[in-house]
Scaffold this motif. Structure first.
Motif, PDB file in Angstrom:
ATOM      1  N   SER A 101       0.823  -1.202   0.000  1.00 22.19           N
ATOM      2  CA  SER A 101       0.000   0.000   0.000  1.00 22.19           C
ATOM      3  C   SER A 101       0.862   1.258   0.000  1.00 22.19           C
ATOM      4  N   ARG A 104       2.674   1.622  -3.247  1.00 20.61           N
ATOM      5  CA  ARG A 104       1.762   1.498  -4.391  1.00 20.61           C
ATOM      6  C   ARG A 104       2.268   0.481  -5.414  1.00 20.61           C
ATOM      7  N   VAL A 167      -9.467   1.471   3.514  1.00 18.65           N
ATOM      8  CA  VAL A 167      -8.332   2.349   3.202  1.00 18.65           C
ATOM      9  C   VAL A 167      -8.386   2.757   1.734  1.00 18.65           C
ATOM     10  N   ARG A 168      -8.655   1.788   0.853  1.00 20.81           N
ATOM     11  CA  ARG A 168      -8.714   2.096  -0.585  1.00 20.81           C
ATOM     12  C   ARG A 168      -9.853   3.083  -0.863  1.00 20.81           C
ATOM     13  N   GLU A 170     -11.242   5.235   1.169  1.00 24.22           N
ATOM     14  CA  GLU A 170     -10.921   6.563   1.702  1.00 24.22           C
ATOM     15  C   GLU A 170      -9.893   7.285   0.848  1.00 24.22           C
ATOM     16  N   SER A 171      -8.939   6.543   0.264  1.00 21.78           N
ATOM     17  CA  SER A 171      -7.918   7.180  -0.575  1.00 21.78           C
ATOM     18  C   SER A 171      -8.506   7.599  -1.924  1.00 21.78           C
ATOM     19  N   GLU A 172      -9.552   6.902  -2.382  1.00 21.13           N
ATOM     20  CA  GLU A 172     -10.204   7.297  -3.639  1.00 21.13           C
ATOM     21  C   GLU A 172     -11.013   8.569  -3.466  1.00 21.13           C
ATOM     22  N   LYS A 174     -10.102  11.119  -1.784  1.00 20.17           N
ATOM     23  CA  LYS A 174      -9.227  12.295  -1.655  1.00 20.17           C
ATOM     24  C   LYS A 174      -8.870  12.876  -2.985  1.00 20.17           C
TER      25      LYS A 174
END
Length: 174
Positions: A101, A104, A167-168, A170-172, A174
């Protein structure tokens, strides 16, 4: 430990102290007992194997900053896609997900799914073998233990999937 360090260096070059901090943070309370020398010994071995190189930084403090060689990048990528379960220590798989993660290099959710497929296959094999055993056999007891461990590992992978999916997501956003 070597593969974890390689995967962490895939994100960016780093010095040993920073790598140790990342490892301890990823392991939480389990990482508190980590010996500082472990990281430096690992880096020396990786350098000797031609998987990392180092440069000295300018100014205080004088530190070696390690970076991956092409061979190191290849080994990290290969390690992330390996499905070799069960492991005696789940911390390595946890670190694989964290390193994937952070750098990446791979999607942790996809890594969890690959491991789940392998565990499901092995669970099916163990259950079929257990059914073929006569009742009360010592081998049956062992097979039951194997099946129970695989079921527990599958439950843990479900928790991993839930965490890394969040987590994925939430990161999308942003």
């Amino acid at each position: 430990m070597q593969d974890v360090v390689l995967a962490m260096l895939a994100k960016e070059p780093s010095h040993g102290y920073h790598l140790r901090t990342l490892l301890r943070r990823a392991l939480g309370p389990l990482g508190e007992s980590m010996n500082a020398g472990q990281v430096y010994v690992t880096l020396a071995r990786l350098e000797k194997a031609g998987l990392v190189v180092h440069e000295r930084t300018d100014g205080p403090p004088d530190r070696k900053v390690y970076a991956l060689t092409p061979a190191g990048q290849q080994r990290a990528a290969t390690w992330l896609t390996e499905v070799d379960w069960p492991k005696p220590d789940l911390a390595e798989f946890h670190l694989k997900l964290a390193a994937a993660s952070a750098a990446r290099l791979a999607d942790p959710v996809e890594l969890v799914a690959a491991h789940r497929r392998e565990l499901m296959r092995r669970l099916g094999e163990a259950q079929r073998a257990l059914l073929a055993e006569p009742s009360g056999s010592p081998t049956g007891l062992l097979l039951e233990g194997v099946a129970l461990r695989l079921q527990a590992d599958l439950r843990w992978l479900a928790a991993c999937d839930q965490f890394w999916s969040k987590v994925r997501y939430e990161s999308e956003d942003k």
